[in-house]
Design an enzyme around this catalytic site. Sequence first.
Site, PDB file in Angstrom:
ATOM      1  N   PHE A 129       0.857  -1.184   0.000  1.00 35.66           N
ATOM      2  CA  PHE A 129       0.000   0.000   0.000  1.00 35.66           C
ATOM      3  C   PHE A 129       0.901   1.245   0.000  1.00 35.66           C
ATOM      4  O   PHE A 129       1.862   1.316   0.771  1.00 35.66           O
ATOM      5  CB  PHE A 129      -0.896  -0.024   1.238  1.00 35.66           C
ATOM      6  CG  PHE A 129      -1.993   0.993   1.212  1.00 35.66           C
ATOM      7  CD1 PHE A 129      -3.136   0.774   0.469  1.00 35.66           C
ATOM      8  CD2 PHE A 129      -1.869   2.184   1.913  1.00 35.66           C
ATOM      9  CE1 PHE A 129      -4.153   1.717   0.435  1.00 35.66           C
ATOM     10  CE2 PHE A 129      -2.881   3.127   1.886  1.00 35.66           C
ATOM     11  CZ  PHE A 129      -4.021   2.893   1.149  1.00 35.66           C
ATOM     12  N   ASP A 201       1.673  -4.878   8.546  1.00 34.19           N
ATOM     13  CA  ASP A 201       0.492  -4.033   8.370  1.00 34.19           C
ATOM     14  C   ASP A 201      -0.703  -4.979   8.239  1.00 34.19           C
ATOM     15  O   ASP A 201      -0.756  -5.799   7.317  1.00 34.19           O
ATOM     16  CB  ASP A 201       0.669  -3.163   7.106  1.00 34.19           C
ATOM     17  CG  ASP A 201      -0.499  -2.196   6.892  1.00 34.19           C
ATOM     18  OD1 ASP A 201      -1.606  -2.490   7.387  1.00 34.19           O
ATOM     19  OD2 ASP A 201      -0.291  -1.174   6.214  1.00 34.19           O
ATOM     20  N   TYR A 226     -11.129   1.353  10.626  1.00 36.95           N
ATOM     21  CA  TYR A 226     -12.356   1.618   9.852  1.00 36.95           C
ATOM     22  C   TYR A 226     -12.657   0.588   8.775  1.00 36.95           C
ATOM     23  O   TYR A 226     -13.640   0.705   8.079  1.00 36.95           O
ATOM     24  CB  TYR A 226     -12.315   3.026   9.232  1.00 36.95           C
ATOM     25  CG  TYR A 226     -11.098   3.314   8.368  1.00 36.95           C
ATOM     26  CD1 TYR A 226     -11.042   2.865   7.057  1.00 36.95           C
ATOM     27  CD2 TYR A 226     -10.020   4.046   8.858  1.00 36.95           C
ATOM     28  CE1 TYR A 226      -9.926   3.124   6.268  1.00 36.95           C
ATOM     29  CE2 TYR A 226      -8.901   4.300   8.081  1.00 36.95           C
ATOM     30  CZ  TYR A 226      -8.863   3.840   6.788  1.00 36.95           C
ATOM     31  OH  TYR A 226      -7.772   4.078   6.008  1.00 36.95           O
ATOM     32  N   LYS A 227     -11.797  -0.429   8.625  1.00 38.55           N
ATOM     33  CA  LYS A 227     -12.068  -1.467   7.612  1.00 38.55           C
ATOM     34  C   LYS A 227     -12.897  -2.578   8.266  1.00 38.55           C
ATOM     35  O   LYS A 227     -14.040  -2.340   8.629  1.00 38.55           O
ATOM     36  CB  LYS A 227     -10.762  -1.939   6.992  1.00 38.55           C
ATOM     37  CG  LYS A 227     -10.162  -0.844   6.102  1.00 38.55           C
ATOM     38  CD  LYS A 227      -8.786  -1.165   5.574  1.00 38.55           C
ATOM     39  CE  LYS A 227      -8.300  -0.019   4.683  1.00 38.55           C
ATOM     40  NZ  LYS A 227      -6.852   0.043   4.596  1.00 38.55           N
ATOM     41  N   ARG A 375     -12.588  -4.384  -7.074  1.00 42.46           N
ATOM     42  CA  ARG A 375     -12.224  -5.133  -5.872  1.00 42.46           C
ATOM     43  C   ARG A 375     -13.474  -5.435  -5.053  1.00 42.46           C
ATOM     44  O   ARG A 375     -14.240  -4.541  -4.716  1.00 42.46           O
ATOM     45  CB  ARG A 375     -11.230  -4.306  -5.049  1.00 42.46           C
ATOM     46  CG  ARG A 375     -10.617  -5.059  -3.906  1.00 42.46           C
ATOM     47  CD  ARG A 375      -9.635  -4.199  -3.158  1.00 42.46           C
ATOM     48  NE  ARG A 375     -10.292  -3.110  -2.447  1.00 42.46           N
ATOM     49  CZ  ARG A 375      -9.727  -2.403  -1.481  1.00 42.46           C
ATOM     50  NH1 ARG A 375      -8.486  -2.638  -1.133  1.00 42.46           N
ATOM     51  NH2 ARG A 375     -10.379  -1.435  -0.875  1.00 42.46           N
TER      52      ARG A 375
HETATM   53  C1  LIG Z   1      -6.158   1.320   4.318  1.00 44.61           C
HETATM   54  C2  LIG Z   1      -4.710   1.069   4.463  1.00 44.61           C
HETATM   55  C3  LIG Z   1      -3.895   1.973   5.127  1.00 44.61           C
HETATM   56  C4  LIG Z   1      -4.466   3.276   5.633  1.00 44.61           C
HETATM   57  O1  LIG Z   1      -3.557   4.043   6.324  1.00 44.61           O
HETATM   58  P1  LIG Z   1      -4.072   5.324   7.144  1.00 44.61           P
HETATM   59  O2  LIG Z   1      -2.854   6.057   7.433  1.00 44.61           O
HETATM   60  O3  LIG Z   1      -4.727   4.788   8.389  1.00 44.61           O
HETATM   61  O4  LIG Z   1      -5.024   6.067   6.268  1.00 44.61           O
HETATM   62  C5  LIG Z   1      -2.560   1.641   5.309  1.00 44.61           C
HETATM   63  N1  LIG Z   1      -2.058   0.471   4.840  1.00 44.61           N
HETATM   64  C6  LIG Z   1      -2.837  -0.416   4.167  1.00 44.61           C
HETATM   65  C7  LIG Z   1      -2.255  -1.698   3.666  1.00 44.61           C
HETATM   66  C8  LIG Z   1      -4.170  -0.126   3.944  1.00 44.61           C
HETATM   67  O5  LIG Z   1      -4.929  -0.965   3.253  1.00 44.61           O
END
Ligand SMILES: *Cc1c(COP(=O)(O)O)cnc(C)c1O
Length: 416
Positions: A129, A201, A226-227, A375
């Site tokens: 990500f 992560d 929030y996921k 997705r």
């Molecule tokens: C959604 C997501 C994030 C989000 O990071 P924030 O800083 O909390 O917005 C980070 N890493 C991954 C792999 C994600 O899917």
Amino acid sequence: MTKVSSLLKLAATKDAADSLSTKKRLFDLPAGMVYLDGNSLGPLTHAAKQRAVSVVEQQWGQDLITSWNKHQWIDLPVKVGEKIAPLIGAGPEQVICCDSISVNLFKLLSAALAMRPERHKVLSTIDNFPTDRYMVQGFSDARVAPDVELISVSEADIVASIDDSIAVVMLTQVNFKTGYRLDMRKVTEKAHQHGCLVIWDLAHSAGILPVELDACQADFAVGCGYKYLNGGPGAPAFVYVAKRHQQHYRQPLQGWMGHANPFTFDPDYQAHQSIKQNLVGTPSVVSMSLLDAALDAFDETVMFDIANKGLDLAEWFICVLNKLQLDKLFEHIGHFDRNHSGAQVALHHPHAYAICQAWVAKGVVADFRAPNVLRVGFSPLFLSFQDIVIAAERLADVMQSTYYLNQEFQIKQAVT
Ligand SMILES: *Cc1c(COP(=O)(O)O)cnc(C)c1O
């Protein structure tokens, strides 16, 4: 009987055998919608909605500043962290709720690099990500730690790329686009053999897969509120620091909330010798309260059952696409296999964005990931097997009539 009605009948028998089916009642979902995006923004629970009213009207509105003690606002980061801990295989006093994943990664990367001062390499995947990669790049771009070097490899090459020159291995357990799941135990073991520290992560694994941080001897982890945890838009994230590292762990965002005694207002910083050191500033009480309430949806569940249902739903979706001959209308369906995937499926199509928009117009919400992925996420607490058939039937509508070619679905919005 039509194909769809026989699939619906089969789905109904699967729903009748589903031990998690009653959890759907805890969610406040829009009527008629099939929500296949719980992996991006989990939906509202009745509990979170009620908490929103009480935290705003009673706690803030009436009790005002006394709520820090009266409603234990001050304890929320620890309380919510301890609620998340069992979902990710973490024992007590190792998880705390705070900030965003990005900010928490900065803390962990800084601390981990300082624990390996003779090494400068961070190993990650090229398609991790972006924020995870950006945080590492920031160390050299902003000259915070100019020697830091980000080494990027493919998922298949991770294990082979770990050697004694690597300080930190930073990986997302489930790939956000493809759903590919890495073997946490194997990677962590190899990393430790070479003296590397590992940051996991868990954005696409917390609340959906039986993560075993302690059992895998993980060093550090971050994850999303929030996921799959359904904490609401922008809900705070969490951070895990293994007990054995806490004594040596120092993160540089030294805020007053991470001080050993915040309310002595000491002019000099002294780190809290616990997971609390990760606190920086005042917690986002309203948002964290909603996450706290939402987490009760996981009461009396076993992560193994949740994971199995998520993977069953994904497999069922692929099976239904196949039965309705929808698979042929996509370039390809991303590889899915129970042992190496998260609860998501990627459908590849040059018009993926427009298909996604058109599907939304038919009441099915999934999301688009550039450049060509539709997705689809399977959050098991609120989805039924019948929902999957309904969603696929509406996708058939969108695809077979090329409804998605309508002009209105071509316009890219700010958030895709
Ligand atoms: C959604 C997501 C994030 C989000 O990071 P924030 O800083 O909390 O917005 C980070 N890493 C991954 C792999 C994600 O899917």
